[in-house]
Enzyme design. Structure first.
Site, PDB file in Angstrom:
ATOM      1  CE  LYS A  31      -4.198  -1.893   2.107  1.00  0.00           C
ATOM      2  NZ  LYS A  31      -5.037  -1.617   0.919  1.00  0.00           N
ATOM      3  CE  LYS A 191       9.934 -14.891  16.201  1.00  0.00           C
ATOM      4  NZ  LYS A 191      10.709 -13.791  15.608  1.00  0.00           N
TER       5      LYS A 191
END
Length: 332
Positions: A31, A191
């Site tokens: 975009k 994580k």
């Protein structure tokens, strides 16, 4: 082969460059018109990967339909919160038989779905078998430079995992296949939360002992959540689990670790991310992972602590004390 990469951030551009470097015709979509213009005109992406010269077979388009025209491989490399709207926009232009590789790492906050669950929620059922996940210890900057990297490609269909593995395999990028999609997704998502904790620990000077404990206990709670979602625990000892966790907790290239160091210095997460100029997925994932853990009845004390630091104003030092003073228990 014609490939389309949806998302021209650092990771999307690194993977697009890798595929184009193999001689594939690759189109990047995003975009951000300025980024696309830089790719199209200069074969560079100075915003996200400064100094990298991109292959001439890498093209750019701001139109989803045009970018996906004739694509034989689709890579979804947008931030996790953008996955649903981008897939909604793209779904009419993706056809059965085309592998769709998700490299976004996250849990959608409103639904607590993993990224492939979000994609399946949007795409027609005939496209579901062609989904794959690529995850593992892989900083975009190092992949873009051609430094040796190993990752995991997970798909429910072995044929699709193998097809994606072959598409990405080079002399510097080695994918291994897996059938454990959810294990790879949970490992890749949570994580990032533990990496924020690692950054806090490092920023407060807690030393190597604390870091080793944090990584080990962080892996334990990631594994608990993944197994509750149906994962194979062995997946979390591999590249998409332990490998990704160690990398993200230990390197200065980690945006999430950088957030943790900033929090230790008294900065807010918003201010740190503005300085970074990129998304640190762990900030958003701390909230969604915590909510998923609560829904499934999984104990995740490190994730809970980081959530409280980010969203409830708990001081990092108090969070560490709270973790250390929890009720004692057996390790396993």
């Amino acid at each position: 082969m014609r490939a389309t990469v949806l998302g021209a951030g650092s990771w999307g551009t690194a993977l697009a460059s890798l595929l184009a470097g193999k001689g594939y015709t690759v189109t990047s979509w995003d975009k951000d018109a300025a980024v696309l213009d830089d790719i199209a005109r200069n074969h560079r992406n100075e915003r996200y990967l400064p100094g990298l010269q991109l292959p001439p077979t890498l093209h750019a388009s701001g139109e989803v339909a045009k970018a996906l025209e004739g694509a034989e491989l689709v890579v979804l490399a947008v931030p996790s919160h953008a996955v649903r709207p981008v897939v909604i926009e793209a779904k009419r232009h993706v056809h059965a038989g085309t592998p769709i590789v998700c490299v976004a790492k996250g849990i959608e906050l409103d639904t607590l779905m993993t990224m492939t669950e979000v994609i399946e929620d949007v795409l027609p059922v005939p496209l579901h078998p062609y989904l794959a996940v690529l995850s593992g210890p892989s900083f975009a900057k190092e992949v873009a430079k051609g430094l040796p990297t190993a990752v995991t490609v997970a798909a429910r269909w072995e044929r699709i995992a193998k097809q994606v593995q072959d598409a990405f395999h080079t002399k510097t990028f080695r994918p291994y296949t897996s059938g454990d999609v959810v294990g790879c997704e949970i490992g890749g998502c949570v994580k990032n939360v533990v990496a924020i904790a690692a950054g806090i620990s490092d920023g407060m000077g807690f030393g190597a002992n604390a870091m080793a404990a944090l990584v080990t206990r962080g892996l334990a709670e990631i594994t608990r959540l993944a197994v509750r979602k149906g994962a194979n625990p062995l997946t979390l000892s591999g590249l998409a689990g332990l490998g990704d966790l160690v990398l993200t907790c230990s390197s200065d290239l980690s945006r999430n670790r950088t957030v943790g160091r900033g929090l230790a210095a008294g900065k807010t997460a918003d201010a740190i991310q503005r300085e970074l100029g990129q998304v640190a997925e762990g900030v958003r994932n701390a909230r969604s992972a915590r909510e998923l853990a609560k829904r499934l009845g999984v104990e995740m004390p490190i994730t809970e602590a980081i959530y409280r630091v980010l969203y409830e104003g708990l001081a990092p030092r108090e969070a560490v004390t709270a973790l250390m003073m929890r009720e004692t228990k057996p390790e396993l």
